[in-house]
Scaffold this motif. Sequence first.
Motif, PDB file in Angstrom:
ATOM      1  N   ILE A 282     -10.571  -0.157   7.484  1.00 34.70           N
ATOM      2  CA  ILE A 282     -10.925  -1.013   6.351  1.00 34.70           C
ATOM      3  C   ILE A 282     -12.377  -1.436   6.518  1.00 34.70           C
ATOM      4  O   ILE A 282     -12.753  -2.030   7.528  1.00 34.70           O
ATOM      5  CB  ILE A 282     -10.005  -2.248   6.283  1.00 34.70           C
ATOM      6  CG1 ILE A 282      -8.559  -1.807   6.072  1.00 34.70           C
ATOM      7  CG2 ILE A 282     -10.441  -3.188   5.163  1.00 34.70           C
ATOM      8  CD1 ILE A 282      -7.554  -2.924   6.213  1.00 34.70           C
ATOM      9  N   SER A 283     -13.174  -1.103   5.540  1.00 33.11           N
ATOM     10  CA  SER A 283     -14.607  -1.400   5.611  1.00 33.11           C
ATOM     11  C   SER A 283     -15.123  -1.653   4.205  1.00 33.11           C
ATOM     12  O   SER A 283     -14.340  -1.757   3.243  1.00 33.11           O
ATOM     13  CB  SER A 283     -15.361  -0.226   6.247  1.00 33.11           C
ATOM     14  OG  SER A 283     -15.254   0.929   5.424  1.00 33.11           O
ATOM     15  N   ARG A 289     -17.315  -6.810   2.474  1.00 28.91           N
ATOM     16  CA  ARG A 289     -18.247  -6.802   3.596  1.00 28.91           C
ATOM     17  C   ARG A 289     -17.679  -7.531   4.793  1.00 28.91           C
ATOM     18  O   ARG A 289     -18.055  -7.283   5.920  1.00 28.91           O
ATOM     19  CB  ARG A 289     -19.571  -7.457   3.187  1.00 28.91           C
ATOM     20  CG  ARG A 289     -20.360  -6.677   2.150  1.00 28.91           C
ATOM     21  CD  ARG A 289     -21.650  -7.375   1.779  1.00 28.91           C
ATOM     22  NE  ARG A 289     -22.541  -7.491   2.922  1.00 28.91           N
ATOM     23  CZ  ARG A 289     -22.998  -8.628   3.404  1.00 28.91           C
ATOM     24  NH1 ARG A 289     -22.618  -9.774   2.864  1.00 28.91           N
ATOM     25  NH2 ARG A 289     -23.822  -8.654   4.428  1.00 28.91           N
ATOM     26  N   TYR A 290     -16.754  -8.448   4.543  1.00 31.95           N
ATOM     27  CA  TYR A 290     -16.151  -9.238   5.616  1.00 31.95           C
ATOM     28  C   TYR A 290     -14.638  -9.008   5.598  1.00 31.95           C
ATOM     29  O   TYR A 290     -13.927  -9.565   4.768  1.00 31.95           O
ATOM     30  CB  TYR A 290     -16.468 -10.726   5.429  1.00 31.95           C
ATOM     31  CG  TYR A 290     -17.928 -11.052   5.597  1.00 31.95           C
ATOM     32  CD1 TYR A 290     -18.423 -11.462   6.827  1.00 31.95           C
ATOM     33  CD2 TYR A 290     -18.820 -10.948   4.535  1.00 31.95           C
ATOM     34  CE1 TYR A 290     -19.767 -11.758   6.996  1.00 31.95           C
ATOM     35  CE2 TYR A 290     -20.168 -11.238   4.687  1.00 31.95           C
ATOM     36  CZ  TYR A 290     -20.636 -11.637   5.926  1.00 31.95           C
ATOM     37  OH  TYR A 290     -21.962 -11.928   6.093  1.00 31.95           O
ATOM     38  N   ASN A 291     -14.166  -8.173   6.509  1.00 33.84           N
ATOM     39  CA  ASN A 291     -12.747  -7.866   6.650  1.00 33.84           C
ATOM     40  C   ASN A 291     -12.307  -8.406   8.005  1.00 33.84           C
ATOM     41  O   ASN A 291     -12.722  -7.900   9.043  1.00 33.84           O
ATOM     42  CB  ASN A 291     -12.526  -6.360   6.544  1.00 33.84           C
ATOM     43  CG  ASN A 291     -13.155  -5.784   5.277  1.00 33.84           C
ATOM     44  OD1 ASN A 291     -12.700  -6.042   4.176  1.00 33.84           O
ATOM     45  ND2 ASN A 291     -14.248  -5.029   5.440  1.00 33.84           N
ATOM     46  N   GLN A 322      -2.098   3.279   7.644  1.00 38.08           N
ATOM     47  CA  GLN A 322      -2.514   4.665   7.860  1.00 38.08           C
ATOM     48  C   GLN A 322      -3.771   5.008   7.067  1.00 38.08           C
ATOM     49  O   GLN A 322      -4.697   5.621   7.578  1.00 38.08           O
ATOM     50  CB  GLN A 322      -1.370   5.618   7.453  1.00 38.08           C
ATOM     51  CG  GLN A 322      -0.066   5.380   8.183  1.00 38.08           C
ATOM     52  CD  GLN A 322      -0.201   5.498   9.689  1.00 38.08           C
ATOM     53  OE1 GLN A 322      -0.837   6.424  10.202  1.00 38.08           O
ATOM     54  NE2 GLN A 322       0.375   4.544  10.414  1.00 38.08           N
ATOM     55  N   SER A 323      -3.796   4.583   5.792  1.00 36.06           N
ATOM     56  CA  SER A 323      -4.915   4.936   4.923  1.00 36.06           C
ATOM     57  C   SER A 323      -5.902   3.802   4.717  1.00 36.06           C
ATOM     58  O   SER A 323      -7.057   4.042   4.343  1.00 36.06           O
ATOM     59  CB  SER A 323      -4.387   5.379   3.559  1.00 36.06           C
ATOM     60  OG  SER A 323      -3.714   4.300   2.914  1.00 36.06           O
ATOM     61  N   GLY A 324      -5.459   2.562   4.927  1.00 32.70           N
ATOM     62  CA  GLY A 324      -6.304   1.414   4.644  1.00 32.70           C
ATOM     63  C   GLY A 324      -6.290   0.991   3.191  1.00 32.70           C
ATOM     64  O   GLY A 324      -6.963   0.030   2.812  1.00 32.70           O
ATOM     65  N   ASP A 325      -5.515   1.700   2.352  1.00 31.10           N
ATOM     66  CA  ASP A 325      -5.454   1.363   0.929  1.00 31.10           C
ATOM     67  C   ASP A 325      -4.734   0.029   0.735  1.00 31.10           C
ATOM     68  O   ASP A 325      -3.688  -0.215   1.349  1.00 31.10           O
ATOM     69  CB  ASP A 325      -4.718   2.451   0.153  1.00 31.10           C
ATOM     70  CG  ASP A 325      -5.478   3.773   0.155  1.00 31.10           C
ATOM     71  OD1 ASP A 325      -6.710   3.742   0.352  1.00 31.10           O
ATOM     72  OD2 ASP A 325      -4.831   4.827  -0.021  1.00 31.10           O
ATOM     73  N   VAL A 326      -5.271  -0.799  -0.158  1.00 30.58           N
ATOM     74  CA  VAL A 326      -4.657  -2.093  -0.443  1.00 30.58           C
ATOM     75  C   VAL A 326      -3.392  -1.887  -1.265  1.00 30.58           C
ATOM     76  O   VAL A 326      -3.398  -1.193  -2.290  1.00 30.58           O
ATOM     77  CB  VAL A 326      -5.642  -3.007  -1.180  1.00 30.58           C
ATOM     78  CG1 VAL A 326      -4.943  -4.256  -1.692  1.00 30.58           C
ATOM     79  CG2 VAL A 326      -6.787  -3.392  -0.255  1.00 30.58           C
ATOM     80  N   ILE A 327      -2.304  -2.489  -0.799  1.00 33.45           N
ATOM     81  CA  ILE A 327      -1.029  -2.429  -1.506  1.00 33.45           C
ATOM     82  C   ILE A 327      -0.892  -3.597  -2.473  1.00 33.45           C
ATOM     83  O   ILE A 327      -0.493  -3.425  -3.629  1.00 33.45           O
ATOM     84  CB  ILE A 327       0.139  -2.425  -0.501  1.00 33.45           C
ATOM     85  CG1 ILE A 327       0.054  -1.189   0.410  1.00 33.45           C
ATOM     86  CG2 ILE A 327       1.481  -2.476  -1.228  1.00 33.45           C
ATOM     87  CD1 ILE A 327       1.036  -1.214   1.557  1.00 33.45           C
ATOM     88  N   SER A 561     -15.879  -4.671   9.929  1.00 29.26           N
ATOM     89  CA  SER A 561     -14.931  -3.606   9.614  1.00 29.26           C
ATOM     90  C   SER A 561     -13.731  -3.718  10.543  1.00 29.26           C
ATOM     91  O   SER A 561     -13.837  -4.215  11.667  1.00 29.26           O
ATOM     92  CB  SER A 561     -15.580  -2.230   9.774  1.00 29.26           C
ATOM     93  OG  SER A 561     -16.678  -2.081   8.903  1.00 29.26           O
ATOM     94  N   ILE A 562     -12.581  -3.235  10.062  1.00 28.63           N
ATOM     95  CA  ILE A 562     -11.384  -3.158  10.890  1.00 28.63           C
ATOM     96  C   ILE A 562     -11.222  -1.715  11.347  1.00 28.63           C
ATOM     97  O   ILE A 562     -11.118  -0.803  10.512  1.00 28.63           O
ATOM     98  CB  ILE A 562     -10.144  -3.637  10.113  1.00 28.63           C
ATOM     99  CG1 ILE A 562     -10.322  -5.096   9.695  1.00 28.63           C
ATOM    100  CG2 ILE A 562      -8.874  -3.459  10.953  1.00 28.63           C
ATOM    101  CD1 ILE A 562      -9.192  -5.634   8.845  1.00 28.63           C
ATOM    102  N   LEU A 563     -11.244  -1.522  12.656  1.00 34.10           N
ATOM    103  CA  LEU A 563     -11.137  -0.185  13.232  1.00 34.10           C
ATOM    104  C   LEU A 563      -9.744   0.029  13.817  1.00 34.10           C
ATOM    105  O   LEU A 563      -9.102  -0.917  14.295  1.00 34.10           O
ATOM    106  CB  LEU A 563     -12.196   0.034  14.309  1.00 34.10           C
ATOM    107  CG  LEU A 563     -13.618   0.247  13.771  1.00 34.10           C
ATOM    108  CD1 LEU A 563     -14.307  -1.067  13.510  1.00 34.10           C
ATOM    109  CD2 LEU A 563     -14.442   1.109  14.701  1.00 34.10           C
ATOM    110  N   LYS A 564      -9.318   1.265  13.786  1.00 36.88           N
ATOM    111  CA  LYS A 564      -7.991   1.622  14.266  1.00 36.88           C
ATOM    112  C   LYS A 564      -8.109   2.679  15.353  1.00 36.88           C
ATOM    113  O   LYS A 564      -8.856   3.643  15.227  1.00 36.88           O
ATOM    114  CB  LYS A 564      -7.144   2.162  13.108  1.00 36.88           C
ATOM    115  CG  LYS A 564      -5.765   2.655  13.519  1.00 36.88           C
ATOM    116  CD  LYS A 564      -5.029   3.257  12.326  1.00 36.88           C
ATOM    117  CE  LYS A 564      -3.685   3.821  12.743  1.00 36.88           C
ATOM    118  NZ  LYS A 564      -2.979   4.449  11.589  1.00 36.88           N
TER     119      LYS A 564
END
Length: 1007
Positions: A282-283, A289-291, A322-327, A561-564
């Motif tokens: 998530i970026s 800009r702030y996650n 998995q995808s970072g898509d917002v639900i 950013s949120i890294l996985k």
Amino acid sequence: MRTFIIIILLGWSCLTLHAQYFGQNKPSYKKFDFQLYKTPHFEIYHYFNNDDLVKQLGRQAEKWYYYHQQVLLDTFQTRNPLIFYSNHADFQQTTAVSSRIDVGTGGVTEGMKRRVVMPVAFTKAQTDHVLGHELVHAFQYHTLTSNSDVNLMAINNIPLWMIEGMAEYLSLGTANSQTSIWMRDALINNKFPSLEQMTRSYRYSPYRYGHAFWAFIAHQYGEQYIPRLFKATAQHGYQQAIGDVLMLSDDSLSVIWKQSLKEHLLNNQADSTLTIIGERLISKKNSGRYNLNPSISPNGKYVVYLSERDVYDIDLFLADSQSGDVISRLYTASSHDEIDAINYLETSGTWSPDSRFFAFIAFKQGVSSCQVYDLQKKQITHEIQIEGQDEISWPAWSPVNNTIAFAALKEGNSDIIVYNFDEGTYKNITNNSYSCIQPSWTDNGQFIYFVTDKDVSAQQNKQKGLNLAKVSVENSQISYYSTFDGAKNLNPTATSNAEEVLFLSDRDGRRNLYLLNTTSSEIFQITHYPTGIIGLTDYSPALTIAADTLLYTMLWNGEYSILKTSLQHVLRNKELIEAPIADLSASRLLPHSVIPSQVETNLYFNRQPHSLQPDSFFNARIQNRFKLDYVGNASAGVMTGRFGTGMAGSIEAMFSDVLGKNMLYTALSINGEIYDFGGQIAYISQRKRVKLGIGLSHIPYRTGTYQYQTDTLSDGTTSRSLNYLFRRTFEDKLSIFTFIPINKTKRFELGASYAFYNYRIERIKDVRSYSQIYSADKERIPAPDGFGTGILDAAYVIDNAKMGLASPVEGKRLRIQVEHYLHKLQMQTLLVDFRRYIFIKPYSLAFRLYHYGRYGKDSDSERMSELFLGSPWFIRGYDMGSFYGDESTNASTISMNQLIGTRLLVSNLEWRIPFTGPKEIAWISSGLLFSELALFLDAGVSWNKHSYPVARLTTNNSTQRIPVFSGGLAYRINLFGAIILEPYYAFPFHQNQMKKGEFGLNIFAGW
């Protein structure tokens, strides 16, 4: 026949004192019984039962006074008020500060009385720092008010980064990993700003960059230049002050400052060559800009995080891990207006073991509570409030049952408690005098890791830090672990191996991930980032894990950013640290200077003030004395215009006692001739949740009416001339009012008043045109008799709208108001104003339905001015125009009667487009000018008892009232938050014909 009317309502700001038309409420739920404790330099207002806490706060305040006085060379002649609250939810309800307080606000200092208002925090270090920071502001205000060359208004000459940065430097010194990380990130990514950019753009944190600036000034020139530069800036602005005091241009100083930081901060190989571990889940590309503050579900499918993804607020989002898509969006202020605020700054949420429920901390009804969201039902289904605790934070759900651990704050001390969700009971499992925060369960649910400020090192004379500990849920046995002495070791996160725990540390001036083996005491470094795994503050959670999946937040290029990644992957590169030592010098913004630093000496040795006698600390009785809080709208002038020469000016002032429980408001205004002079005085009691007030006012209202008049001449002929009538209505009113806030977004308003109305009417005869006339004789003509009437009024208000660049963009507003006149006027009024805003990023669709009407026997009385539908805040394009004339189906004119009445029905529709502003949403990027375009459609109809509305587009019957329309383009300009201008171009439509465009101007925010 009446052919034209203009209604001019004086801009009378004091009328808003009764209650805002719209606007959200400041939370108000509790009555606080304050006590007063005096020290040599401070008055401490509190409601604590813990005397030791009060004495400790007194000693801390005197310590900071001693520190700041040495640098700022200033002395308080009277005791400075300090107002303490036991938690942030109480702090948000303070009456000492009139503005609403955000979750991210740690404390407030106001200027006129220099009152410092703040809550105690979860750790003693946080409370101490905020107190030190806010007392710098008290010194700043004292400097301005006690200096004959400047005054309090000179604060407007000082950039925010100078004000907040000075407070950060004097309370933290040069060594601070949070600021050094931000500076290093800006330098590496070539985003380091000049002083002008910092002043003009909102993108640069005034706290972090201002802190670095003052640290540089102290290092380069010495701390004696801090008060010199501050005072010079107050007098002349920062650019001239830098030239006068430092003999440099601000551009040259920017270059030297940047180079000095660069030479010191970029001295590690990792600063130039690094490998980011994992993928950006998530970026900015798919969010904001702030996650921040991620929390992954136990099944690894979902992640909940905070973000300003939708620009105007920080909301809670559910995304696919998995995808970072917002639900979906789990929380936003406009959809959950029963909640005052979510606690987003230093806590994240937690998941139930089955991944169905997500729990997060919020402030509701003046209490810190845990809200439990059901993903299946898509709503909040449970609420947890812990009786006997002032505040809860950092929830952690047990992986094996329905038990949730919290950090709980009570009387300035924090502990770890475990709450049984099924039984509704809790147990304190740490129960000591140390600060205990950030609980994290082991996989077996038997132990909880947490952070403590207990000193576990044998070293003497060292900086205190934060360390890790583990407590048994069953028997409350605590084990303490030494990691990096003096560093902030935070965010413990248990792995599947019960003997190992991940944590974050700033031991080298950066913030990296480490692994502690609690059995062998071995510590491994896992990441080597020049910035770090970090949130908005040191205490913000930045790490979450589910099985082998690891998510973390990283600051890079000014964004979070949120890294996985996988735990197995990151552990491949772990390095054993042979000597676990914290190098605090690595967190310095600049190297040690040859110029002595009083600030750093005080902070390092934790020096206490001398010669403070025990009897100079004592309890005293609170005295409620009124003192000035605010002076505003001070203006005066002479004007000349269409109807002659007049005066204009106003001034208003607010007074209150030190706690703000009693307020006195006064205002004077004139706009025109001496008859247009008015004033108001009002008293408001804020001691309880229900606010009570009484007011006395004299307010002039002025209307202007064009009339054609037919006169019979001496020879028997008639002459038809255009006259202009000035009509003044003077209202003298005594009123009693109250407003009852239900929560942040809803309230009731009630009032009773007695008003006396009298009139003055003057006439200008034989006006030749509508153009300006600068000299004309006015004659006074008979006016209606004055009368008095009693009025009862009540209103219900809802406002959960989010404000955009120049108007609301999301949410709704509703005001339903009724008035009943008791005698002389047999009349009632009804107002219904509904507004709905739908955000379609980055645009907004806005709708308004408005009705105001007078009903009853005297609803059309000549004693009351009629209403004008063509006012630009109703329907744009009709306040002027060449199309006014007689009603005629075939002609191009319309009678002004069609727009005059005692009942109005208006509907408006707008498509709002961010034009200049943040580049994430605006067509044109600007950090200085905020503006929006609006495509609009306005429609409305007016009528009275002697006419009626019809659903037709044309008429030639004066008793039939047809709707009128307009459409066009408006451009709203937000002038630094002080005023909003709206020039517009409208195309009126009536009698089934489109008319030529009309320019106009509104001076207020979009509806």
